[in-house]
Design a protein around this motif. Structure first.
Motif, PDB file in Angstrom:
ATOM      1  N   ALA A   1       0.851  -1.188   0.000  1.00  0.00           N
ATOM      2  CA  ALA A   1       0.000   0.000   0.000  1.00  0.00           C
ATOM      3  C   ALA A   1       0.886   1.237   0.000  1.00  0.00           C
ATOM      4  N   LEU A   2       0.336   2.371   0.350  1.00  0.00           N
ATOM      5  CA  LEU A   2       1.020   3.651   0.152  1.00  0.00           C
ATOM      6  C   LEU A   2       2.391   3.733   0.817  1.00  0.00           C
ATOM      7  N   LEU A   3       2.452   3.772   2.134  1.00  0.00           N
ATOM      8  CA  LEU A   3       3.727   3.961   2.811  1.00  0.00           C
ATOM      9  C   LEU A   3       4.594   2.712   2.732  1.00  0.00           C
ATOM     10  N   GLY A   4       4.003   1.548   2.949  1.00  0.00           N
ATOM     11  CA  GLY A   4       4.779   0.318   2.884  1.00  0.00           C
ATOM     12  C   GLY A   4       5.435   0.128   1.532  1.00  0.00           C
ATOM     13  N   GLN A   5       4.716   0.467   0.489  1.00  0.00           N
ATOM     14  CA  GLN A   5       5.261   0.342  -0.861  1.00  0.00           C
ATOM     15  C   GLN A   5       6.412   1.320  -1.090  1.00  0.00           C
ATOM     16  N   ALA A   6       6.272   2.535  -0.570  1.00  0.00           N
ATOM     17  CA  ALA A   6       7.338   3.526  -0.711  1.00  0.00           C
ATOM     18  C   ALA A   6       8.582   3.096   0.061  1.00  0.00           C
ATOM     19  N   ILE A   7       8.400   2.530   1.253  1.00  0.00           N
ATOM     20  CA  ILE A   7       9.525   2.034   2.028  1.00  0.00           C
ATOM     21  C   ILE A   7      10.224   0.902   1.278  1.00  0.00           C
ATOM     22  N   ALA A   8       9.419  -0.021   0.731  1.00  0.00           N
ATOM     23  CA  ALA A   8       9.992  -1.151  -0.002  1.00  0.00           C
ATOM     24  C   ALA A   8      10.810  -0.673  -1.191  1.00  0.00           C
ATOM     25  N   GLN A   9      10.277   0.291  -1.938  1.00  0.00           N
ATOM     26  CA  GLN A   9      11.000   0.774  -3.114  1.00  0.00           C
ATOM     27  C   GLN A   9      12.282   1.497  -2.714  1.00  0.00           C
ATOM     28  N   ALA A  10      12.220   2.294  -1.670  1.00  0.00           N
ATOM     29  CA  ALA A  10      13.413   3.003  -1.214  1.00  0.00           C
ATOM     30  C   ALA A  10      14.482   2.035  -0.723  1.00  0.00           C
TER      31      ALA A  10
ATOM     32  N   THR B   1      12.536   1.065  16.854  1.00  0.00           N
ATOM     33  CA  THR B   1      12.303   2.461  16.504  1.00  0.00           C
ATOM     34  C   THR B   1      10.814   2.651  16.281  1.00  0.00           C
ATOM     35  N   ILE B   2      10.243   3.662  16.898  1.00  0.00           N
ATOM     36  CA  ILE B   2       8.837   4.002  16.704  1.00  0.00           C
ATOM     37  C   ILE B   2       8.777   5.363  16.026  1.00  0.00           C
ATOM     38  N   VAL B   3       8.157   5.410  14.870  1.00  0.00           N
ATOM     39  CA  VAL B   3       8.063   6.634  14.083  1.00  0.00           C
ATOM     40  C   VAL B   3       6.636   7.167  14.196  1.00  0.00           C
ATOM     41  N   ARG B   4       6.467   8.294  14.867  1.00  0.00           N
ATOM     42  CA  ARG B   4       5.142   8.901  15.020  1.00  0.00           C
ATOM     43  C   ARG B   4       4.951   9.932  13.921  1.00  0.00           C
ATOM     44  N   SER B   5       4.335   9.509  12.872  1.00  0.00           N
ATOM     45  CA  SER B   5       4.235  10.343  11.675  1.00  0.00           C
ATOM     46  C   SER B   5       3.001  11.234  11.705  1.00  0.00           C
ATOM     47  N   GLY B   6       3.016  12.244  10.844  1.00  0.00           N
ATOM     48  CA  GLY B   6       1.823  13.032  10.568  1.00  0.00           C
ATOM     49  C   GLY B   6       1.060  12.383   9.428  1.00  0.00           C
ATOM     50  N   LEU B   7       0.215  13.147   8.789  1.00  0.00           N
ATOM     51  CA  LEU B   7      -0.527  12.622   7.641  1.00  0.00           C
ATOM     52  C   LEU B   7       0.410  12.456   6.455  1.00  0.00           C
ATOM     53  N   ILE B   8       0.197  11.402   5.696  1.00  0.00           N
ATOM     54  CA  ILE B   8       1.075  11.068   4.575  1.00  0.00           C
ATOM     55  C   ILE B   8       0.244  10.946   3.305  1.00  0.00           C
ATOM     56  N   GLY B   9       0.710  11.578   2.238  1.00  0.00           N
ATOM     57  CA  GLY B   9       0.065  11.451   0.933  1.00  0.00           C
ATOM     58  C   GLY B   9       1.105  11.045  -0.091  1.00  0.00           C
ATOM     59  N   GLY B  10       0.668  10.708  -1.289  1.00  0.00           N
ATOM     60  CA  GLY B  10       1.620  10.332  -2.320  1.00  0.00           C
ATOM     61  C   GLY B  10       0.993   9.450  -3.369  1.00  0.00           C
ATOM     62  N   ARG B  11       1.835   8.846  -4.169  1.00  0.00           N
ATOM     63  CA  ARG B  11       1.382   8.021  -5.288  1.00  0.00           C
ATOM     64  C   ARG B  11       1.220   6.579  -4.868  1.00  0.00           C
ATOM     65  N   VAL B  12       0.090   5.989  -5.245  1.00  0.00           N
ATOM     66  CA  VAL B  12      -0.215   4.609  -4.927  1.00  0.00           C
ATOM     67  C   VAL B  12      -0.216   3.811  -6.224  1.00  0.00           C
ATOM     68  N   ILE B  13       0.634   2.794  -6.305  1.00  0.00           N
ATOM     69  CA  ILE B  13       0.706   1.963  -7.492  1.00  0.00           C
ATOM     70  C   ILE B  13      -0.411   0.932  -7.452  1.00  0.00           C
TER      71      ILE B  13
ATOM     72  N   THR C   1       2.099  17.512   7.044  1.00  0.00           N
ATOM     73  CA  THR C   1       1.899  16.527   5.997  1.00  0.00           C
ATOM     74  C   THR C   1       3.233  16.220   5.353  1.00  0.00           C
ATOM     75  N   SER C   2       3.338  15.033   4.788  1.00  0.00           N
ATOM     76  CA  SER C   2       4.557  14.661   4.096  1.00  0.00           C
ATOM     77  C   SER C   2       4.221  13.696   2.979  1.00  0.00           C
ATOM     78  N   HIS C   3       5.135  13.575   2.028  1.00  0.00           N
ATOM     79  CA  HIS C   3       4.971  12.644   0.939  1.00  0.00           C
ATOM     80  C   HIS C   3       5.545  11.307   1.365  1.00  0.00           C
ATOM     81  N   ALA C   4       4.949  10.226   0.894  1.00  0.00           N
ATOM     82  CA  ALA C   4       5.389   8.894   1.310  1.00  0.00           C
ATOM     83  C   ALA C   4       6.870   8.675   1.023  1.00  0.00           C
ATOM     84  N   ARG C   5       7.366   9.167  -0.119  1.00  0.00           N
ATOM     85  CA  ARG C   5       8.775   8.946  -0.458  1.00  0.00           C
ATOM     86  C   ARG C   5       9.701   9.623   0.537  1.00  0.00           C
ATOM     87  N   SER C   6       9.384  10.862   0.929  1.00  0.00           N
ATOM     88  CA  SER C   6      10.257  11.560   1.871  1.00  0.00           C
ATOM     89  C   SER C   6      10.177  10.943   3.255  1.00  0.00           C
TER      90      SER C   6
END
Length: 236
Positions: free
Chosen positions: A25-34, A159-171, A198-203
């Motif tokens: 999905a959105l963030l998991g996919q961006a992490i995998a690609q990075a 590591t626990i990452v407390r993120s804000g809202l995330i947007g970006g491209r979903v394949i 807010t942040s982009h999934a890639r960043s």
């Protein structure tokens, strides 16, 4: 407390064996690609409703099954990255998997009080959700607190990452051009919501991969505590 500025001096390990619980999905996919772009070996475990990035090993499994992680339980992973919001889904890998380091993607919604911005790790949190399943998004923050507690209870560093809202491209989702779609930052702020980071999934993958690749000696958190609206399920 570790901040994003502290990441500048972190030295990355190379060619690690990473397991991403999700990764389609959105963030998991961006992490995998990075991670793939950095030369790591990536395995994504998910139900299979979307595709994993090219180059990643995909394993179809249902994390809601008590033995759903059996196919990845016999290996020792350099790091396991989890984006779930369901406490039961997080407790099972902590129980069943072997890893040197956990990375859990939490949320700023864990904070009990949204009247103060830039709170640190000692700020009060919501009470953890009781039970294994978050039934409604109204208890999203409580569910993430329960997930954090499960990760902290592991025998590995975390590591626990407390993120804000995330947007970006979903394949692979409906949208313009070959099934790709841009997922906007969710709207519909509640009346109690304040300014939302807010942040982009890639960043967002920068801090996640840096700490996932080079575990600190003890548990740590990366966070921005500015109040935010309840995110939609698709942001995870």
């Amino acid at each position: 407390m570790n901040t994003l500025a502290d990441l500048a001096n972190v030295q990355l390990a190379e060619g690690m064996d990473l397991l991403i619980l999700g990764g389609t999905a959105l963030l998991g996919q961006a992490i995998a690609q990075a991670a793939l772009d950095r030369g790591h070996a990536v395995t994504c475990l998910a139900r299979g409703s979307s595709s994993a990035p090219k180059g990643a090993t995909f394993i179809s499994a249902d994390r809601d099954d008590d033995d759903g992680l059996a196919s990845v339980a016999s290996r020792s992973w350099a790091a396991v990255i989890d984006v779930s919001r369901q406490p039961g889904q997080v407790r099972r890998p902590v129980r069943d998997l072997s890893t040197q380091h956990w990375v859990f993607i939490s949320s700023g919604n864990v904070y009990a009080d949204f009247s103060t911005v830039e709170q640190d790790e000692n700020a009060p949190l919501r009470p953890p959700l009781q039970g294994e399943v978050m039934e409604a998004m109204l208890t999203y923050g409580e569910a993430k607190v329960a997930c954090e507690n499960a990760v902290r209870a592991s025998n590995s560093s975390a590591t626990i990452v407390r993120s804000g809202l995330i947007g970006g491209r979903v394949i692979g989702r409906a949208g313009p051009g070959n099934g790709h779609g841009d997922l906007p930052i969710p709207l519909g702020m509640t009346s109690s919501s304040l300014t939302t980071p807010t942040s982009h999934a890639r960043s967002s993958t920068c801090a996640i991969l840096l700490y996932g690749s080079s575990p600190p000696p003890s548990s740590t958190s990366i966070q921005r505590s500015t109040p935010q609206a309840r995110p939609s399920p698709s942001t995870r």
